[in-house]
Design an enzyme around this catalytic site. Structure first.
Site, PDB file in Angstrom:
ATOM      1  N   GLN A 120      15.386  92.959  80.795  1.00 27.47           N
ATOM      2  CA  GLN A 120      15.425  93.364  79.390  1.00 27.47           C
ATOM      3  C   GLN A 120      16.133  92.293  78.549  1.00 27.47           C
ATOM      4  OE1 GLN A 120      13.874  96.137  78.197  1.00 27.47           O
ATOM      5  NE2 GLN A 120      14.475  95.591  76.137  1.00 27.47           N
ATOM      6  N   LYS A 150      11.148 103.113  79.540  1.00 26.50           N
ATOM      7  CA  LYS A 150      10.294 102.461  80.540  1.00 26.50           C
ATOM      8  C   LYS A 150      10.327 103.245  81.841  1.00 26.50           C
ATOM      9  CE  LYS A 150      10.614  98.026  78.301  1.00 26.50           C
ATOM     10  NZ  LYS A 150      11.357  96.814  78.020  1.00 26.50           N
ATOM     11  N   ASP A 156       5.944  90.986  82.021  1.00 24.84           N
ATOM     12  CA  ASP A 156       6.108  90.690  80.592  1.00 24.84           C
ATOM     13  C   ASP A 156       5.166  89.571  80.156  1.00 24.84           C
ATOM     14  OD1 ASP A 156       8.049  92.160  79.116  1.00 24.84           O
ATOM     15  OD2 ASP A 156       9.673  91.232  80.266  1.00 24.84           O
TER      16      ASP A 156
HETATM   17  N1  GUN Z   1      13.229  93.125  74.439  1.00 26.41           N
HETATM   18  C1  GUN Z   1      12.474  93.443  73.352  1.00 26.41           C
HETATM   19  N2  GUN Z   1      11.159  93.419  73.658  1.00 26.41           N
HETATM   20  C2  GUN Z   1      11.084  93.064  74.956  1.00 26.41           C
HETATM   21  C3  GUN Z   1       9.980  92.895  75.856  1.00 26.41           C
HETATM   22  O1  GUN Z   1       8.802  93.029  75.500  1.00 26.41           O
HETATM   23  N3  GUN Z   1      10.308  92.540  77.124  1.00 26.41           N
HETATM   24  C4  GUN Z   1      11.594  92.367  77.537  1.00 26.41           C
HETATM   25  N4  GUN Z   1      11.812  92.008  78.801  1.00 26.41           N
HETATM   26  N5  GUN Z   1      12.635  92.524  76.725  1.00 26.41           N
HETATM   27  C5  GUN Z   1      12.371  92.873  75.444  1.00 26.41           C
END
Ligand code: GUN
Length: 287
Positions: free
Chosen positions: A97, A53, A120
């Site tokens: 996350q 990211k 998200d």
């Molecule tokens: N962990 C796995 N996929 C995601 C996601 O799309 N967003 C977040 N914040 N954590 C994740």
């Protein structure tokens, strides 16, 4: 033979557009989109996601703010950090996350993120807006899948779409986005009876199960589009999706590979949401 839908290619062209838009925002408003990513603990997969990211942020010219809290951090410490980031003008998007350590309640954490910074799209306000079809942010993985389907030029309206998986992150919003595009949508899950039969009726099959080799050729209609959201490891430790690619690919019209399919799209959509969050801030402050 199924045509491959390359998430890498679709991603590259969308990221180029995002980079241009971000530059415009800097030129016109002096604003650089900023994304804060919070990682609690040392989960190895999460560490890789967070690094990717950050790399994506650099690629499109965003500011990446990284916060690492140790495994034993309290929920209160995390909520305090989110409170500070909610007020920080340089931060347009906040991502915590997942998964979080067991002593932290993910929904309480999500509820604390300002809905305008919830890139998200997990906050109940944003989930509700998606349900109503009136939203600023879409959850990244389902939004990425929609881009991949649209990249083929195949019409979604009127098609039978089967989504396997009912998570809040993928399955439920995925079904909603397909419904908004006038598909007839079936959501399958671990208690679904005659799963193979239901899947075999799909014109577009989206699998978000999390089990290697789960989707076999008998579950796929000749000429169907197959979208593989799975991220698993096979017996040899190699990254693979839910779909048994060698047997399913010959039956499919289009199919996404793993890696290089849905994966790159998820991060690209996160960039798109962060850009949108920054743009919304500009239009609000211009009023
Ligand atoms: N962990 C796995 N996929 C995601 C996601 O799309 N967003 C977040 N914040 N954590 C994740």
């Amino acid at each position: 033979m199924g045509k491959l839908i390359s998430g890498k290619e679709v991603s590259t062209s969308i990221r180029a557009k995002i980079k241009e838009e971000a530059q415009k925002l800097r030129d016109d408003y002096g604003i650089q989109p900023g994304l804060a990513v919070i990682l609690v603990g040392n989960d190895p997969a999460s560490q890789i996601y967070v690094r990717n990211k950050q790399k994506a942020c650099e690629e499109v010219g965003f500011h990446a703010f990284e916060y690492r809290l140790n495994e034993n951090s309290t929920q209160e410490q995390l909520l305090d950090l989110i409170g500070v980031l909610n007020k920080d003008n340089k931060v347009h998007g906040i991502l915590v996350q997942l998964p979080l350590p067991d002593h932290i309640d993910p929904q309480t954490v999500i509820n604390t993120i300002s809905p305008e910074k919830d890139v998200d799209a997990f906050h109940p306000i944003n989930v509700g807006k998606i349900m109503l079809g009136d939203y600023e942010f879409l959850p990244c993985t389902p939004a990425g899948v929609m881009e991949l389907i649209d990249s083929t030029g195949v019409e979604i309206s009127g098609k039978n779409c089967v989504v396997i998986g009912r998570s809040n992150i993928v399955g439920k919003p995925m079904a909603m986005l397909l419904l908004h595009r006038n598909a007839t949508v079936t959501i399958c899950h671990s208690r679904t009876k005659n799963l193979a039969e239901v899947c075999a009726g799909a014109d577009i099959l989206v699998s978000a199960v999390g089990k290697a080799h789960f989707i076999t050729a008998d579950m796929v209609k000749e000429g169907a589009m197959v979208i593989d959201v799975g991220m698993n490891h096979d017996e040899n430790g190699k990254l693979c999706g839910d779909v048994e690619f060698s047997t399913v690919e010959p039956r499919a019209s289009y199919i996404t590979p793993v890696p290089g399919g849905v994966g790159p799209m998820t991060i690209t959509m996160l960039m798109k949401n962060t850009l949108r969050a920054a743009e919304l801030k500009c239009t609000k402050s211009a009023k």
